[in-house]
Design an enzyme around this catalytic site. Structure first.
Site, short mmCIF file in Angstrom:
data_model
loop_
_atom_site.label_atom_id
_atom_site.label_comp_id
_atom_site.label_asym_id
_atom_site.label_seq_id
_atom_site.Cartn_x
_atom_site.Cartn_y
_atom_site.Cartn_z
N GLY A 1 0.66 -1.13 1.27
CA GLY A 1 0.18 -0.75 2.59
C GLY A 1 -0.46 -1.89 3.36
N GLU B 1 -3.13 4.64 -6.08
CA GLU B 1 -4.05 5.45 -5.26
C GLU B 1 -4.66 6.56 -6.11
OE1 GLU B 1 -1.27 6.15 -2.11
OE2 GLU B 1 -1.45 4.04 -1.55
P1 PGA Z 1 3.91 0.66 0.88
O1 PGA Z 1 3.50 1.62 -0.34
O2 PGA Z 1 5.40 0.51 0.86
O3 PGA Z 1 3.40 1.38 2.11
O4 PGA Z 1 3.22 -0.64 0.66
C1 PGA Z 1 4.15 1.51 -1.57
C2 PGA Z 1 3.62 2.56 -2.54
O5 PGA Z 1 2.43 2.86 -2.52
O6 PGA Z 1 4.41 3.11 -3.33
#
Ligand code: PGA
Length: 252
Positions: A175, A99
């Site tokens: 996500g 991100e």
């Molecule tokens: P998630 O995120 O478990 O919601 O897929 C993992 C992360 O971004 O570390």
């Protein structure tokens, strides 16, 4: 038998006020009293670090940050230094999360500088790497990961990287509820370990922990953790709720 201690880490991203984070941490601590065989880390937002540190003090749960800046101090408005994280009680810092790469323009060079700064300050870097869906479709998964590793770890000796944790987080699995299958994750983890062996030697390759991240949930954690090269999980969504996260920590 692997000598690598499993690690389950929660990345709370931009969720929870300081009050909410402290409450979740308090609940988590009450649920996971006996976690001696697993390293547990939670990474709340910067504003919640001090409050969570107070809740987890003297417990097996440890503290991580989600980012840092590489300079020691100075006129860098909005940034947080490695020493500030150490002073608030952090042991770990997540570096190069997808991100941050996607939305905040983080580059492999920046990731390299942040990793060096973290190590210099005595923090354990959790270096995130991972390919996007289109890179996977184009068969570029390994070249992308190798580039991220090569540039991210440029200039380090194996000794300097003794504490490093790598997190393989395929961007398409974060996500989305679509975790990599245990087979896919295992084969990528084995390739990462092989790359470490080629570039930093057998001893680091054997000892380095490689976490998997991307839609880890109570119903898939066990199978993922049973793979020989998967040493833990970096968890987003499923770490936000103390009950669910405690099920992940107690996956055995
Ligand atoms: P998630 O995120 O478990 O919601 O897929 C993992 C992360 O971004 O570390």
């Amino acid at each position: 038998m692997s000598l690598r201690k499993p690690m389950i880490a929660g990345n709370w991203k931009m969720f929870k006020t300081q009050t909410e984070a402290a409450e979740t941490a308090r609940r988590l601590v009450s649920l996971v009293k006996d976690t001696r065989d697993v390293d547990v880390m939670v990474a709340p937002a910067f504003t919640a670090l001090a409050g969570v540190a107070a809740e987890i003090s003297g417990t097996p749960v440890t503290l991580g940050a989600q980012n840092l800046f590489w300079e020691t101090e100075g006129a860098f408005t909005g940034e947080i230094s490695p020493a500030m994280l150490v002073a608030v009680g952090c042991r770990y810092v997540i570096i190069g999360h997808s991100e941050r790469r996607q939305y905040f323009g983080e580059t492999d060079t920046g990731v390299n500088r942040k990793t060096a700064a973290a190590i210099d300050a005595g923090l354990v870097p959790v270096l995130c790497i991972g390919e996007t869906a289109s890179e996977r479709e184009d068969d570029k998964t390994l070249p992308v990961l190798q580039r991220q590793l090569k540039k991210g770890l440029d200039g380090f000796t194996a000794e300097a990287l003794a504490s490093l944790v790598i997190a393989y987080e395929p961007v398409w699995a974060i996500g989305t509820g679509k975790a990599a299958t245990a087979d896919i994750a295992q084969s990528v983890h084995a390739a990462i370990r092989q790359w470490i062996e080629t570039n930093f030697g057998n001893s680091l390759a054997k000892s380095i922990r490689i976490l998997y991240g991307g839609s880890v949930k109570p119903n898939n954690v066990k199978e993922l953790m049973s793979q020989p090269d998967i040493d833990g999980a970096l968890v987003g969504g499923a770490s936000l709720d103390a009950e669910t996260f405690s099920q992940l920590i107690c996956y055995k």
